[in-house]
Design a protein around this motif. Structure first.
Motif, mmCIF file in Angstrom:
data_model
loop_
_atom_site.group_PDB
_atom_site.id
_atom_site.type_symbol
_atom_site.label_atom_id
_atom_site.label_comp_id
_atom_site.label_asym_id
_atom_site.label_seq_id
_atom_site.Cartn_x
_atom_site.Cartn_y
_atom_site.Cartn_z
ATOM 1 N N ASP A 57 49.869 30.219 46.726
ATOM 2 C CA ASP A 57 49.317 29.916 46.621
ATOM 3 C C ASP A 57 47.571 30.507 46.567
ATOM 4 O OD1 ASP A 57 47.783 27.294 48.014
ATOM 5 O OD2 ASP A 57 47.120 28.698 49.584
ATOM 6 N N VAL A 58 47.556 31.956 47.590
ATOM 7 C CA VAL A 58 47.004 33.044 46.483
ATOM 8 C C VAL A 58 46.639 32.990 45.086
ATOM 9 C CG1 VAL A 58 46.067 34.806 47.342
ATOM 10 C CG2 VAL A 58 47.372 33.494 49.395
ATOM 11 N N LEU A 59 47.708 33.269 44.452
ATOM 12 C CA LEU A 59 47.754 33.169 42.840
ATOM 13 C C LEU A 59 47.048 31.796 42.300
ATOM 14 C CD1 LEU A 59 49.143 35.193 41.311
ATOM 15 C CD2 LEU A 59 51.095 33.917 40.891
ATOM 16 N N ALA A 60 47.915 30.849 42.847
ATOM 17 C CA ALA A 60 47.007 29.851 42.350
ATOM 18 C C ALA A 60 45.224 29.869 42.238
ATOM 19 C CB ALA A 60 47.759 29.088 42.867
ATOM 20 N N LEU A 61 45.201 30.424 43.699
ATOM 21 C CA LEU A 61 43.409 30.383 44.119
ATOM 22 C C LEU A 61 42.912 30.713 42.645
ATOM 23 C CD1 LEU A 61 40.929 29.863 45.992
ATOM 24 C CD2 LEU A 61 41.668 31.568 47.719
ATOM 25 N N ASN A 62 43.176 32.297 42.274
ATOM 26 C CA ASN A 62 42.969 33.068 41.914
ATOM 27 C C ASN A 62 42.920 32.932 40.501
ATOM 28 O OD1 ASN A 62 41.042 35.650 41.615
ATOM 29 N ND2 ASN A 62 43.038 36.680 40.717
ATOM 30 N N GLU A 63 44.112 31.785 40.956
ATOM 31 C CA GLU A 63 43.518 31.166 38.873
ATOM 32 C C GLU A 63 42.344 30.281 38.417
ATOM 33 O OE1 GLU A 63 45.847 31.530 35.759
ATOM 34 O OE2 GLU A 63 46.039 33.276 36.847
ATOM 35 N N ASP A 64 42.235 29.825 39.550
ATOM 36 C CA ASP A 64 40.780 28.414 39.968
ATOM 37 C C ASP A 64 40.413 28.814 39.999
ATOM 38 O OD1 ASP A 64 41.932 26.056 40.038
ATOM 39 O OD2 ASP A 64 41.619 25.635 41.680
ATOM 40 N N VAL A 65 39.808 30.644 40.196
ATOM 41 C CA VAL A 65 38.995 31.279 40.165
ATOM 42 C C VAL A 65 38.300 32.035 38.762
ATOM 43 C CG1 VAL A 65 37.549 33.818 40.537
ATOM 44 C CG2 VAL A 65 38.233 32.198 42.668
ATOM 45 N N LYS A 66 39.230 32.545 38.230
ATOM 46 C CA LYS A 66 38.745 32.394 37.070
ATOM 47 C C LYS A 66 38.337 31.519 36.292
ATOM 48 C CE LYS A 66 42.210 33.509 34.009
ATOM 49 N NZ LYS A 66 43.873 34.138 33.870
ATOM 50 N N MET A 67 39.310 30.562 36.351
ATOM 51 C CA MET A 67 39.015 29.130 35.175
ATOM 52 C C MET A 67 37.352 28.502 35.150
ATOM 53 S SD MET A 67 41.429 28.534 33.389
ATOM 54 C CE MET A 67 41.608 30.119 33.171
ATOM 55 N N HIS A 68 37.083 28.942 36.732
ATOM 56 C CA HIS A 68 35.787 28.828 36.800
ATOM 57 C C HIS A 68 34.317 29.688 36.607
ATOM 58 C CE1 HIS A 68 31.940 27.871 39.666
ATOM 59 N NE2 HIS A 68 31.904 29.237 39.681
ATOM 60 N N THR A 69 35.242 30.873 36.648
ATOM 61 C CA THR A 69 34.363 31.906 36.037
ATOM 62 C C THR A 69 34.108 31.302 34.713
ATOM 63 O OG1 THR A 69 34.717 33.585 37.883
ATOM 64 C CG2 THR A 69 34.206 34.276 36.048
ATOM 65 N N LEU A 70 34.959 31.562 34.006
ATOM 66 C CA LEU A 70 35.260 30.983 32.645
ATOM 67 C C LEU A 70 34.455 30.507 32.043
ATOM 68 C CD1 LEU A 70 38.075 33.864 31.641
ATOM 69 C CD2 LEU A 70 35.637 34.107 32.075
ATOM 70 N N GLY A 71 34.434 29.875 32.304
ATOM 71 C CA GLY A 71 33.496 27.952 32.112
ATOM 72 C C GLY A 71 34.221 26.959 32.560
ATOM 73 N N HIS A 72 35.385 26.372 32.944
ATOM 74 C CA HIS A 72 35.383 25.263 33.701
ATOM 75 C C HIS A 72 35.279 25.447 34.795
ATOM 76 C CE1 HIS A 72 37.661 24.471 29.801
ATOM 77 N NE2 HIS A 72 38.462 25.265 29.619
#
Length: 274
Positions: A195-210
């Motif tokens: 779940d925390v790993l998935a949260l970090n993926e949302d963070v990455k997508m947000h930071t890089l444009g989505h």
């Protein structure tokens, strides 16, 4: 793929009462739009994660605890590796070269000490694949919970009004008996970690444009890729379909298609009519 009915589970030794209780707990509500349901929850949790304290560099990370189970703590350290100034990624919208400044390093601790090395997606895939040798119903139940986690169906607000994952009680009790551990950690700790790993993926997508979890990029597609792997291991999706998807967007992942009919065939306990 043949239709899986209640008799399939009874032949596996799952009692009708246990199956009924799990089905009642996990069945998807009719008409539920999964991605829209998850969007505001994802956005709130994303905003919280971006605000986690950050250290000066990789050697001086600030640690934020997110989950605790017994002597285990699931936490993140900031900044993560992709936040290093020399780490180069492409902004998904503009194409600009940049780092992932909000990146985090998810990890597990026991009694204050980090457990193992940083896990790659490949290593996590291997850990899940090993479960075929343990218990197939346990594997199916794990895949079902991961699918629900993708859309934050089992997240609730804690006392601090923050979204946190709470595994469904009946399903987790059965899972603990059938698959006590994954990769050397208790099954609930493993669930908290991804779940925390998935949260970090949302963070990455947000930071890089989505931004702001407006699409399935990030948490949803990451966890649906794990669910897709489980479906392959259960022989309910083909390896060819799973593998081929990695060659195409979104971002070299293989999210499990999740129409109501399709997902009920793969993970039948999600069906209200099992």
């Amino acid at each position: 793929m043949e239709t899986i009915t209640k008799n399939f589970y009874l032949k596996l030794g799952i009692s009708e009462n246990a199956l009924s209780a799990i089905n009642k707990e996990l069945a998807l509500n009719a008409g539920l739009k999964l991605s829209p349901f998850a969007r505001s929850r994802r956005a709130e949790m994303l905003k919280e994660a971006i605000a986690f304290p950050k250290g000066k560099n990789q050697e001086k990370r600030k640690i934020t605890e997110i989950y605790k189970s017994g002597n285990f703590i699931i936490a993140v350290g900031k900044p993560g590796k992709e936040a290093a100034p020399d780490f180069k990624r492409k902004h998904y919208i503009t194409g600009e070269t940049m780092n992932n400044k909000n990146d985090m390093n998810p990890f597990i601790m026991i009694n204050g000490k980090k457990v193992g090395n940083d896990l790659t997606f490949g290593a996590l895939f291997e850990q899940i694949a090993e479960l075929m040798r343990a218990d197939m119903f346990g594997l199916e139940l794990l895949g079902t919970l991961i699918f629900r986690m993708a859309f934050m169906l089992d997240h609730n607000r804690n006392q601090e009004n923050k979204w946190r994952y709470i595994p469904p009680k009946r399903a987790l009790a059965v899972l603990k008996k059938r698959l006590p551990e994954v990769g050397g950690v208790p099954i609930d700790v493993f669930l908290y970690f991804i779940d925390v790993l998935a949260l970090n993926e949302d963070v990455k997508m947000h930071t890089l444009g989505h931004e702001n979890a407006q699409h399935d990029y990030g948490r949803v597609n990451t966890l649906l890729t794990f669910a897709h792997l489980v479906a392959v291991l259960l022989n309910r999706r083909t390896l060819a379909k799973f593998s081929l998807a990695f060659a195409y967007p979104p971002f070299n992942q293989s999210p499990l298609p999740h129409t109501t009919k399709n997902i009920s065939a793969i993970f039948p306990v999600l069906s209200p009519s099992l």
